[in-house]
Design a protein around this motif. Structure first.
Motif, mmCIF file in Angstrom:
data_model
loop_
_atom_site.group_PDB
_atom_site.id
_atom_site.type_symbol
_atom_site.label_atom_id
_atom_site.label_comp_id
_atom_site.label_asym_id
_atom_site.label_seq_id
_atom_site.Cartn_x
_atom_site.Cartn_y
_atom_site.Cartn_z
ATOM 1 N N ASP A 254 0.886 -1.132 0.159
ATOM 2 C CA ASP A 254 0.027 -0.008 0.070
ATOM 3 C C ASP A 254 0.899 1.014 0.032
ATOM 4 O O ASP A 254 1.657 1.493 1.036
ATOM 5 N N GLU A 255 1.014 1.722 -0.990
ATOM 6 C CA GLU A 255 2.005 2.879 -1.239
ATOM 7 C C GLU A 255 1.786 4.026 -0.148
ATOM 8 O O GLU A 255 2.907 4.379 0.167
ATOM 9 N N SER A 256 0.526 4.430 0.074
ATOM 10 C CA SER A 256 0.333 5.365 0.891
ATOM 11 C C SER A 256 1.017 4.886 2.532
ATOM 12 O O SER A 256 1.035 6.238 3.167
ATOM 13 N N TYR A 284 17.685 8.431 -16.194
ATOM 14 C CA TYR A 284 16.480 7.976 -16.688
ATOM 15 C C TYR A 284 15.529 9.233 -17.026
ATOM 16 O O TYR A 284 14.890 9.588 -16.150
ATOM 17 N N GLN A 285 15.464 9.420 -18.517
ATOM 18 C CA GLN A 285 14.994 10.623 -18.917
ATOM 19 C C GLN A 285 13.348 10.913 -18.629
ATOM 20 O O GLN A 285 13.060 11.906 -18.617
ATOM 21 N N LEU A 286 12.796 9.839 -18.327
ATOM 22 C CA LEU A 286 11.157 9.763 -18.327
ATOM 23 C C LEU A 286 10.660 9.697 -16.865
ATOM 24 O O LEU A 286 9.514 9.797 -16.591
ATOM 25 N N GLY A 287 11.672 9.806 -15.992
ATOM 26 C CA GLY A 287 11.303 9.902 -14.706
ATOM 27 C C GLY A 287 10.371 11.249 -14.390
ATOM 28 O O GLY A 287 10.661 12.289 -14.949
ATOM 29 N N GLU A 288 9.362 11.129 -13.540
ATOM 30 C CA GLU A 288 8.514 12.654 -13.231
ATOM 31 C C GLU A 288 9.296 13.644 -12.613
ATOM 32 O O GLU A 288 8.797 14.852 -13.044
ATOM 33 N N GLU A 289 10.510 13.361 -11.959
ATOM 34 C CA GLU A 289 11.154 14.412 -11.237
ATOM 35 C C GLU A 289 12.496 14.028 -11.238
ATOM 36 O O GLU A 289 12.857 13.043 -11.095
ATOM 37 N N LYS A 290 13.453 15.038 -11.225
ATOM 38 C CA LYS A 290 14.860 15.071 -11.176
ATOM 39 C C LYS A 290 15.205 15.158 -9.694
ATOM 40 O O LYS A 290 14.704 15.861 -9.050
ATOM 41 N N ALA A 291 16.174 14.406 -9.083
ATOM 42 C CA ALA A 291 16.694 14.786 -7.853
ATOM 43 C C ALA A 291 17.841 15.866 -7.766
ATOM 44 O O ALA A 291 18.628 15.842 -8.699
ATOM 45 N N TYR A 301 6.368 11.453 -5.333
ATOM 46 C CA TYR A 301 7.388 10.643 -6.054
ATOM 47 C C TYR A 301 8.133 9.812 -5.164
ATOM 48 O O TYR A 301 8.575 8.809 -5.736
ATOM 49 N N ALA A 302 8.686 10.148 -4.177
ATOM 50 C CA ALA A 302 9.533 9.587 -2.981
ATOM 51 C C ALA A 302 8.870 8.235 -2.874
ATOM 52 O O ALA A 302 9.582 7.348 -2.732
ATOM 53 N N ARG A 303 7.634 8.224 -2.584
ATOM 54 C CA ARG A 303 6.931 7.086 -2.013
ATOM 55 C C ARG A 303 6.798 5.981 -3.275
ATOM 56 O O ARG A 303 6.845 4.883 -3.213
ATOM 57 N N LYS A 304 6.430 6.864 -4.556
ATOM 58 C CA LYS A 304 6.479 5.722 -5.583
ATOM 59 C C LYS A 304 7.726 5.193 -5.870
ATOM 60 O O LYS A 304 7.475 3.739 -6.157
ATOM 61 N N LEU A 348 17.617 6.125 -0.518
ATOM 62 C CA LEU A 348 16.352 6.212 -1.168
ATOM 63 C C LEU A 348 15.767 7.557 -0.581
ATOM 64 O O LEU A 348 14.925 7.850 0.238
ATOM 65 N N GLY A 349 16.440 8.556 -1.150
ATOM 66 C CA GLY A 349 16.017 9.995 -0.798
ATOM 67 C C GLY A 349 16.785 10.494 0.499
ATOM 68 O O GLY A 349 16.653 11.547 0.851
ATOM 69 N N ASP A 350 17.647 9.674 1.116
ATOM 70 C CA ASP A 350 18.305 10.081 2.239
ATOM 71 C C ASP A 350 19.459 11.259 2.040
ATOM 72 O O ASP A 350 20.117 10.975 0.965
#
Length: 494
Positions: A254-256, A284-291, A301-304, A348-350
């Motif tokens: 459950d992603e939420s 990965y060019q089609l990612g929804e956001e860049k880090a 996006y981080a949860r996804k 993972l976003g750390d």
């Protein structure tokens, strides 16, 4: 004549009495087999490592009969270099040994000498039949060639394998399979115009690790018939980018409810030079956001992305389960050492980082689970272990001599029900022009650079996620740890 018969009878009776007293000579104990499972980019996000949300039933089951090392650290936070140190039992001493090309440049194409090229070669020289499947060294299939080239016939480890196997399926080459999508495409062919994840409603074999598991199952059936101890290593790709897995593994979550990082910002009193801008992830060019280090990706996006990473873990866990089930089905489990190891962790976003390539705990700490023959009880060890310690430990368990110049030390005592207390609790790691040492309380890091600060100290007793560099506040601790740090300064950055 009668006296001779009586004498012979007396002699035979005497020998029989000796036989009854001391028993028949026992045959030499059969050497244990070794099943060594390598998992790429797997940070310790499993239930047995304290993440209750991750579905990893097969690894959890194995851990229930094995020793779980909760503080095992790799020497370099990048695939090829980490595996080079694992295989050779040595800390890096030259810059090339910090790169993915370490094995290719240091081992591939070299002539055989009296010195084993790896611990696998050492086992082979001592009677083991050695088989590799998938990514065990650095290359996805064990052969040296570039991402977009046809597969070569040049082995990365030319003297280590009796067989080096891989089924590339519809992707045709190992590197295409390594960056695979379910439709048979890959990142290279699409010029990175792809997402960093994929959820496809397909069977396990529609991704490469499913094929590797099937190949391992087939090979175990063959190895069970051989009158020779074996070393079988299976290298699984996931959860390495792209985070691809069949839909059924995504559906486990459950992603939420997926928890985000405990380290959302750059650590205090740390220069951004100690981190990186997530280049591998951002390609990965089609990612929804860049880090970036300046701004975190959105929580949504981080949860996804975490969802995708966890699904990839669960997919790999299922493939590991297939191999372990076949080991048992073939009657091999009782005399096989099982090792599960991952080549490093992953942010993972750390600290706003998505990827490895730092010398923080999140990138250096990895999975190590060891099951020895006859052991059926779970044990957890919190001692500090280095990946270079695996070489001498395996050799001791297999009754094979170890080279004297190894940097690693055997931890077989920690595999016992009641281990002794004489353990050093020190692990060194190297990258980004920095050397770091981890002991049972602190991480102490020193960089060879101009950007300040060059010294970092993290107190895991009060700061387990390494969010606060407290070097300035504790000069006495820095002075003490500098002495230990110097022992790990191999000159690699000189």
């Amino acid at each position: 004549m009668l006296k001779k018969i009586i004498s012979i009878s007396t002699l035979c009776f005497g020998l029989y009495a000796v036989f009854l007293t001391f028993g028949a000579a026992k045959p030499a104990a059969k050497k244990p087999n070794v099943l060594f499972i390598c998992i790429d980019d797997l940070r310790p996000d499993l239930k047995v490592y304290g993440n209750p949300i991750v579905h990893s039933p097969n690894l959890d089951k194995l851990a229930g009969q094995a020793t779980v090392f909760r503080n095992q650290y790799v020497t370099q936070p990048t695939c090829g270099a980490s595996r080079y140190s694992l295989l050779t039992g040595r800390l890096p001493r030259r810059p090339v040994e910090l790169k993915n090309e370490a094995i290719e440049q240091q081992i591939a194409g070299k002539r055989r000498t009296d010195k084993p090229e790896t611990f696998i070669d050492n086992l082979r020289r001592n009677g083991y039949y050695t088989v590799g499947i998938g990514k065990v060294s650095h290359s996805a299939d064990g052969y040296v060639y570039e991402y977009t080239e046809p597969k070569s016939d040049k082995l990365e480890l030319p003297n280590s394998w009796d067989e080096m196997l891989f089924d590339p399926g519809k992707w045709q080459t190992g590197w295409n399979a390594f960056f695979a999508y379910a439709d048979g495409s890959n990142r290279q062919a699409k010029k990175a115009e792809v997402k960093p994840y994929e959820k496809a409603d397909v069977p396990d074999e529609s991704y490469p690790d499913g094929l590797s598991a099937n190949l391992a199952v087939k090979k175990l059936k063959e190895l069970a018939k051989k009158d020779q101890p074996f070393f079988l290593s299976v290298g699984f790709f996931k959860p390495h980018l792209p985070f691809t897995a069949p839909k059924k593994y995504w559906d486990l979550y459950d992603e939420s409810k997926i928890k985000l990082t405990d380290s959302p910002d750059v650590p205090e009193n740390v220069n951004e030079a100690s981190l990186h801008p997530s280049v591998e992830f951002n390609q990965y060019q089609l990612g929804e956001e860049k880090a970036s280090l300046q701004k975190p990706v959105s929580d949504v996006y981080a949860r996804k992305l975490r969802h995708a990473y966890y699904a990839a873990i669960s997919y790999t866990d299922a493939q590991v389960g297939k191999v372990l089930d076949e080991l048992k089905a073939q009657g091999l489990a009782e005399n096989t050492i099982i090792v599960v190891w991952s080549d490093h962790g992953w942010h993972l976003g750390d600290y706003r980082v998505w990827g490895k390539h730092t010398i923080f705990d999140q990138s250096l700490r990895s999975v190590l689970i060891v099951k020895t023959p006859g052991n059926k009880k779970a044990a957890v060890r919190d001692q500090i272990i280095s990946s270079v310690d695996i070489y001498p430990t395996l050799m001791e368990l297999c009754g094979v001599k170890t080279l004297p110049e190894l940097d690693g030390k055997t931890f077989t005592d920690l595999l016992k029900p009641k281990p002794g207390k004489n353990w050093e609790n020190v692990a060194y790691s190297y990258y980004n022009r920095g050397i770091t040492v981890r002991n049972d309380r602190y991480r102490f890091t020193k960089y060879f650079r101009e950007k300040q600060p060059v010294v970092e100290l993290y107190d895991h007793k009060s700061d387990p996620h390494e969010n606060h560099n407290v070097a300035e506040q504790h000069p006495e601790v820095v002075a003490e740890l500098t002495k230990i740090w110097e022992k790990g300064n191999t000159g690699v950055f000189n």
